[in-house]
Design a protein around this motif. Structure first.
Motif, PDB file in Angstrom:
ATOM      1  N   GLY A  62       0.714  -0.811   0.020  1.00 37.54           N
ATOM      2  CA  GLY A  62      -0.143   0.372   0.417  1.00 37.54           C
ATOM      3  C   GLY A  62       0.840   1.226  -0.240  1.00 37.54           C
ATOM      4  O   GLY A  62       1.903   1.346  -0.825  1.00 37.54           O
ATOM      5  N   GLY A  63       0.482   1.754   0.827  1.00 40.16           N
ATOM      6  CA  GLY A  63       1.059   3.634   1.005  1.00 40.16           C
ATOM      7  C   GLY A  63       0.230   4.339   0.995  1.00 40.16           C
ATOM      8  O   GLY A  63      -0.518   4.722  -0.016  1.00 40.16           O
ATOM      9  N   LEU A  64      -0.022   5.236   1.780  1.00 35.99           N
ATOM     10  CA  LEU A  64      -0.940   6.590   1.843  1.00 35.99           C
ATOM     11  C   LEU A  64      -0.323   7.773   0.989  1.00 35.99           C
ATOM     12  O   LEU A  64      -0.814   8.175   0.992  1.00 35.99           O
ATOM     13  CB  LEU A  64      -1.109   6.740   3.011  1.00 35.99           C
ATOM     14  CG  LEU A  64      -2.523   4.933   3.265  1.00 35.99           C
ATOM     15  CD1 LEU A  64      -2.800   4.771   4.866  1.00 35.99           C
ATOM     16  CD2 LEU A  64      -3.472   5.139   1.963  1.00 35.99           C
ATOM     17  N   THR A  76       1.051  11.297  -0.342  1.00 36.92           N
ATOM     18  CA  THR A  76       1.294  11.723  -2.190  1.00 36.92           C
ATOM     19  C   THR A  76       2.886  12.252  -1.526  1.00 36.92           C
ATOM     20  O   THR A  76       2.987  12.654  -0.964  1.00 36.92           O
ATOM     21  CB  THR A  76      -0.210  11.882  -1.830  1.00 36.92           C
ATOM     22  OG1 THR A  76      -0.237  13.295  -1.560  1.00 36.92           O
ATOM     23  CG2 THR A  76      -1.419  11.668  -1.725  1.00 36.92           C
ATOM     24  N   ILE A  77       2.358  12.806  -3.360  1.00 41.84           N
ATOM     25  CA  ILE A  77       3.849  13.303  -4.312  1.00 41.84           C
ATOM     26  C   ILE A  77       3.092  14.350  -5.525  1.00 41.84           C
ATOM     27  O   ILE A  77       2.606  13.722  -5.409  1.00 41.84           O
ATOM     28  CB  ILE A  77       5.243  12.406  -4.235  1.00 41.84           C
ATOM     29  CG1 ILE A  77       6.514  13.284  -4.616  1.00 41.84           C
ATOM     30  CG2 ILE A  77       4.532  11.779  -5.420  1.00 41.84           C
ATOM     31  CD1 ILE A  77       7.355  12.335  -4.526  1.00 41.84           C
ATOM     32  N   ASP A  78       4.060  15.328  -5.514  1.00 43.45           N
ATOM     33  CA  ASP A  78       3.625  15.347  -6.706  1.00 43.45           C
ATOM     34  C   ASP A  78       4.198  15.264  -7.597  1.00 43.45           C
ATOM     35  O   ASP A  78       5.965  15.028  -7.671  1.00 43.45           O
ATOM     36  CB  ASP A  78       4.253  17.471  -6.348  1.00 43.45           C
ATOM     37  CG  ASP A  78       3.450  18.636  -7.533  1.00 43.45           C
ATOM     38  OD1 ASP A  78       3.708  17.335  -9.327  1.00 43.45           O
ATOM     39  OD2 ASP A  78       3.484  19.473  -7.525  1.00 43.45           O
ATOM     40  N   PRO A  79       3.699  14.730  -8.757  1.00 43.43           N
ATOM     41  CA  PRO A  79       4.741  14.317 -10.064  1.00 43.43           C
ATOM     42  C   PRO A  79       5.913  14.450 -10.226  1.00 43.43           C
ATOM     43  O   PRO A  79       6.637  14.115 -11.069  1.00 43.43           O
ATOM     44  CB  PRO A  79       3.665  13.191 -10.570  1.00 43.43           C
ATOM     45  CG  PRO A  79       2.306  13.902  -9.754  1.00 43.43           C
ATOM     46  CD  PRO A  79       2.548  14.823  -8.720  1.00 43.43           C
ATOM     47  N   GLU A  80       5.408  15.509 -10.723  1.00 40.86           N
ATOM     48  CA  GLU A  80       6.209  16.481 -11.495  1.00 40.86           C
ATOM     49  C   GLU A  80       7.554  17.451 -10.678  1.00 40.86           C
ATOM     50  O   GLU A  80       8.641  18.376 -11.078  1.00 40.86           O
ATOM     51  CB  GLU A  80       6.207  17.863 -11.904  1.00 40.86           C
ATOM     52  CG  GLU A  80       4.356  17.737 -12.521  1.00 40.86           C
ATOM     53  CD  GLU A  80       4.052  18.496 -13.873  1.00 40.86           C
ATOM     54  OE1 GLU A  80       4.848  19.954 -13.725  1.00 40.86           O
ATOM     55  OE2 GLU A  80       3.008  18.321 -14.538  1.00 40.86           O
ATOM     56  N   LYS A 101       7.326   9.298 -12.100  1.00 45.60           N
ATOM     57  CA  LYS A 101       7.496  10.480 -12.293  1.00 45.60           C
ATOM     58  C   LYS A 101       6.837  10.539 -14.273  1.00 45.60           C
ATOM     59  O   LYS A 101       6.025  11.950 -13.753  1.00 45.60           O
ATOM     60  CB  LYS A 101       9.357  11.012 -13.579  1.00 45.60           C
ATOM     61  CG  LYS A 101      10.112  11.082 -12.457  1.00 45.60           C
ATOM     62  CD  LYS A 101      11.216  11.572 -12.891  1.00 45.60           C
ATOM     63  CE  LYS A 101      11.512  12.569 -13.350  1.00 45.60           C
ATOM     64  NZ  LYS A 101      12.996  12.574 -13.716  1.00 45.60           N
ATOM     65  N   VAL A 152       1.900   4.468  -9.329  1.00 46.34           N
ATOM     66  CA  VAL A 152       0.779   5.621  -9.517  1.00 46.34           C
ATOM     67  C   VAL A 152       1.525   6.779  -9.564  1.00 46.34           C
ATOM     68  O   VAL A 152       1.581   6.869  -8.155  1.00 46.34           O
ATOM     69  CB  VAL A 152      -0.393   5.074  -8.981  1.00 46.34           C
ATOM     70  CG1 VAL A 152      -1.376   6.463  -9.601  1.00 46.34           C
ATOM     71  CG2 VAL A 152      -0.946   3.458  -8.802  1.00 46.34           C
ATOM     72  N   PRO A 153       1.815   7.734 -10.585  1.00 46.92           N
ATOM     73  CA  PRO A 153       2.576   9.097 -10.479  1.00 46.92           C
ATOM     74  C   PRO A 153       0.981   9.404  -9.410  1.00 46.92           C
ATOM     75  O   PRO A 153      -0.137   9.762  -9.315  1.00 46.92           O
ATOM     76  CB  PRO A 153       2.061   9.356 -11.562  1.00 46.92           C
ATOM     77  CG  PRO A 153       1.278   8.855 -12.298  1.00 46.92           C
ATOM     78  CD  PRO A 153       1.196   7.409 -11.976  1.00 46.92           C
ATOM     79  N   GLY A 154       1.606  10.636  -8.105  1.00 45.54           N
ATOM     80  CA  GLY A 154       1.317  11.198  -7.037  1.00 45.54           C
ATOM     81  C   GLY A 154       1.162  10.268  -5.330  1.00 45.54           C
ATOM     82  O   GLY A 154       0.870  11.246  -4.850  1.00 45.54           O
ATOM     83  N   GLN A 155       1.550   8.721  -6.343  1.00 43.53           N
ATOM     84  CA  GLN A 155       1.403   8.082  -4.907  1.00 43.53           C
ATOM     85  C   GLN A 155       3.225   7.599  -4.401  1.00 43.53           C
ATOM     86  O   GLN A 155       3.456   7.799  -5.268  1.00 43.53           O
ATOM     87  CB  GLN A 155       1.022   6.972  -5.192  1.00 43.53           C
ATOM     88  CG  GLN A 155      -0.889   7.549  -5.358  1.00 43.53           C
ATOM     89  CD  GLN A 155      -1.983   8.245  -4.176  1.00 43.53           C
ATOM     90  OE1 GLN A 155      -1.464   7.773  -3.373  1.00 43.53           O
ATOM     91  NE2 GLN A 155      -3.181   8.646  -4.945  1.00 43.53           N
ATOM     92  N   SER A 211       4.234   3.773  -3.229  1.00 41.97           N
ATOM     93  CA  SER A 211       4.253   3.007  -3.023  1.00 41.97           C
ATOM     94  C   SER A 211       5.057   2.215  -1.835  1.00 41.97           C
ATOM     95  O   SER A 211       6.485   2.320  -2.037  1.00 41.97           O
ATOM     96  CB  SER A 211       4.406   2.236  -3.891  1.00 41.97           C
ATOM     97  OG  SER A 211       3.432   1.887  -5.404  1.00 41.97           O
TER      98      SER A 211
END
Lengths: 553, 156
Positions: free
Chosen positions: B38-40, B42-46, B98, B116-119, B121
């Motif tokens: 899982g992993g909750l 988040t991150i800015d994909p840019e 990315k 998944v971009p933005g997350q 894992s």
């Protein structure tokens, strides 16, 4: 119940069958290409990409073939059991057919010109041409129109037959349509509000994990949309072919209701190894997923009950004597029997896939591809084949000759052999770790990857041989379809005619509440709300900055 | 509604097995902390390369028995793509993307997760034996999807 349905309704059904098998023809050919690309036996020309072929294979077989065939079956059966369609229902059915077909053509065209190599799951932020999503949306809208027409036909029957339970075929059709409409809400939401604005550039970014969750809200019941029409044949056609009545009308109805309730609030079991969803919600949906085991066990019991009852009536003795009294020489029966048989490992594999932690072992490996081909690829598809053998002659008023019956036997047996070879190889390769959805690759001759393909069954050759046999079988089926449509001799007398086999179902003791649709729709939405509200809110409220679109092909 | 006696036995047995089965899975998950990946976070994909721990991707020792491995996935590779970790220690993998959705799958282990971009894992894993393990992407990510790979060396 009339022996023959009216001409206009037959025409509708035949047009659906035509498109279904056109998609089948192209889709299976693309499948053949894939097994040879994967073993390095074939190199595609520059203008054609493996993933383009793969996208078209998935869309044409899993979506187009199944959907058109299902509606052909529904239209014929509803006209037979409830009477001819009224002019309004017929018009809407044609309209539905037209819209679905326009959608199919647009989506397929986008795949062919290389603007939509995103596979049929179209995961963001891979971004196809906006028209691909418009095509998919139209496809859904079209099926909704056809679905509404069938529901309308049912409602008008209900109005003139107050307080009566509907015939079992109609009940099951309506259940399937309800399931389909509730399921589509997810994919419609993501396509209309996320993908289309983003693909046409009206918004810059997309919430990826939300789109995945909305897709799988739809993606799992989609499987049941394929499966339930096959179940209808198992519940209704099979008893007729073996000469008995439906095992239990009320249990058959209850099973379908349970499928409506427990096939939708379960999509997270496709996202067990996704980030962004907490373990609690994954587990809750896993538990709900397993509830469909109950109607599946009921179905298995009814079927074996039907077989045994029939076999004993024909003089079968002892514990298994009935088994040998079944009409094995009747291709209409044997085809569906084999289809059911494949569903035993298919269903068991499904339980493994959805088993929470165990999913990590097989997620996105070739195992899943193998699973897919012994669930939708054989139990569903071979049931449809078994229906095709009599449905087309029934609709065209032709005789089903001995020669065609023999060919039909060769067809289903080759399909079974091909599928056993291919799917067994895929299952084993998947357990070893070989990924799905990949063109030929030895991963720079990495020893691990080289080992995968050295097994007795787990090698590229087995998969290619299986795929080739399957393609041969598919072409034989196309021949049977064309022959049944245009070339079989016309049935002159009534006795010559091919029947639509549909068993009697005694609904004297069936409780009325089973047909209280609003009750079941209400419970279904309540379960969906429990399983989805909080995790979806989380994905929206705690959304990371969205993703721009990428065209990676 | 009429149930045949045999059907009652059959369904009773089925439902009992189902409850037992789900209990085993549930106890294993919530009692022994054996969850799927899982992993909750988040991150800015840019802004992946500016956000810790991905600003310095690779292996980092957290304490004597725990290591963190931060990996960036992008079409069509991983960075870093050649890492070395010790056997028998807890390794916490944190992976993000990315660009599009990928997977991070270490063959012959239970590490198999969507990226998944933005997350971000996250998966904790302890290697039981040494050797070279193949990492690959098993989620379609574009033309070069089948070339997306990396290697992890597990040493004493």
């Amino acid at each position: 119940m009339k022996a023959m349905i009216c001409k206009q309704d037959r025409k509708l059904a035949i047009y659906h069958i035509l498109i279904a098998y056109l998609a089948f023809l192209i889709g299976t050919f693309l499948g053949l290409l894939q097994v040879f690309i994967r073993n390095d036996g074939l190199e595609l020309p520059k203008w054609l990409d493996y993933y383009q072929v793969l996208t078209a294979h998935g869309v044409l077989l899993a979506l187009v073939f199944t959907t058109y065939f299902i509606f052909a079956f529904f239209i014929t059966g509803m006209s037979k059991t409830l009477g001819d369609f009224g002019p309004k229902a017929r018009l809407v059915l044609w309209l539905g057919f037209l819209v679905t077909t326009i959608g199919t053509v647009i989506a397929t065209f986008m795949i062919i010109i290389g603007e939509a190599s995103v596979l049929y799951t179209f995961y963001a932020p891979l971004q196809a041409n906006g028209w691909y999503y418009v095509g998919l949306a139209l496809f859904i809208v079209g099926t909704w129109l056809s679905g509404f027409a069938l529901v309308g036909h049912y409602v008008s029957w209900k109005k003139s037959n107050r307080k009566q339970l509907s015939p079992l075929f109609a009940f099951m059709t309506i259940s399937t349509i309800i399931l389909w409409k509730i399921a589509c809400l997810g994919v419609v939401a993501t396509v209309l509000f996320q993908f289309i604005p983003w693909a046409f550039g009206w918004v810059d970014t997309i919430n990826v994990e939300l789109s995945r969750s909305l897709f799988w809200y739809f993606g799992h019941p989609l499987v049941y949309f394929w499966l339930l029409p096959a179940y209808m044949a198992w519940y209704l056609v099979i008893p007729k072919l073996v000469g008995v009545e439906v095992f239990s009308d009320s249990l058959a109805r209850l099973a379908f209701i349970l499928f409506i309730l427990f096939s939708i609030p379960v999509g997270f079991h496709h996202q067990l190894v996704d980030p962004g969803i907490s373990s609690f919600w994954k587990f809750l949906q896993t538990s709900l997923t397993f509830m469909v085991i109950i109607p599946s066990l009921m179905t298995a019991f009814s079927l074996f009950g039907t077989f045994e009852r029939s076999g004993r009536r024909k003089g079968g003795r002892g514990l298994f004597g009935w088994f040998f009294k079944l009409p094995w020489k009747d291709v209409r029966f044997t085809s569906i029997f084999i289809a059911m048989f494949f569903f035993i490992p298919g269903g068991a594999g499904g339980i493994i896939n959805a088993s929470f932690q165990l999913n990590e072992l097989i997620h996105n490996t070739l195992w899943v591809v193998g699973h897919f081909h012994i669930t939708v690829g054989t139990p569903v598809t071979m049931t449809f084949m078994g229906i095709t053998f009599w449905l087309i002659p029934y609709l065209t008023g032709r005789k089903l000759t001995k020669t065609i019956q023999k060919l039909a036997f060769i067809q289903i047996i080759t399909w079974s052999i091909g599928m056993v070879l291919m799917s067994t190889a895929q299952h084993i390769l998947g357990l070893l770790g070989a990924p799905r959805r990949t063109a030929y690759s030895a991963y720079n001759n990495h020893p691990t990857a080289m080992e995968w393909f050295n097994g007795l069954i787990s090698n590229h050759i087995t998969m290619a041989i299986g795929g080739t046999i399957l393609f041969f079988s598919a072409m034989l089926l196309i021949f049977i379809v064309i022959y049944s449509l245009f070339l079989l001799p016309k049935a002159d007398s009534l006795g010559d005619r091919v029947e639509f086999p549909i068993a009697m179902s005694d609904n004297k003791d069936t409780p009325k509440f089973l047909e209280n649709w609003w009750l079941w729709i209400g419970i279904s939405f309540a379960l969906i709300a429990i399983a989805y509200t909080i995790p979806l809110m989380d994905l929206i409220q705690h959304a990371p900055p969205g993703s721009k679109g990428f065209k990676m092909w | 509604m009429h149930f045949h006696r045999y059907e009652k036995i059959w369904l009773g047995f089925g439902i009992f097995s189902l409850v037992l089965f789900l209990s085993i899975v549930g106890v294993s998950a919530f009692g022994f902390n054996h969850h799927p990946t899982g992993g909750l976070d988040t991150i800015d994909p840019e802004k992946v390369e500016e956000t810790p721990p991905f600003d310095q991707p690779g292996v980092k020792r957290l304490d004597e028995n725990t290591y963190e491995v931060a990996i960036i996935a992008e079409a069509f590779g991983y960075s870093p793509n050649n890492i070395e970790v010790p056997v028998g220690k807890e390794i916490i993998f944190r992976v993000t993307s990315k660009d599009v959705t990928h997977s991070f799958s270490i063959i012959n282990t239970n590490v198999n997760m969507m990226v998944v971009p933005g997350q971000i894992s996250e998966k904790s894993y302890t290697f039981k034996k040494t050797g070279d393990f193949l990492i690959l992407c098993n989620e379609y990510c574009g033309t070069g999807h089948h070339y997306m790979q990396a290697e992890i060396k597990v040493v004493e």
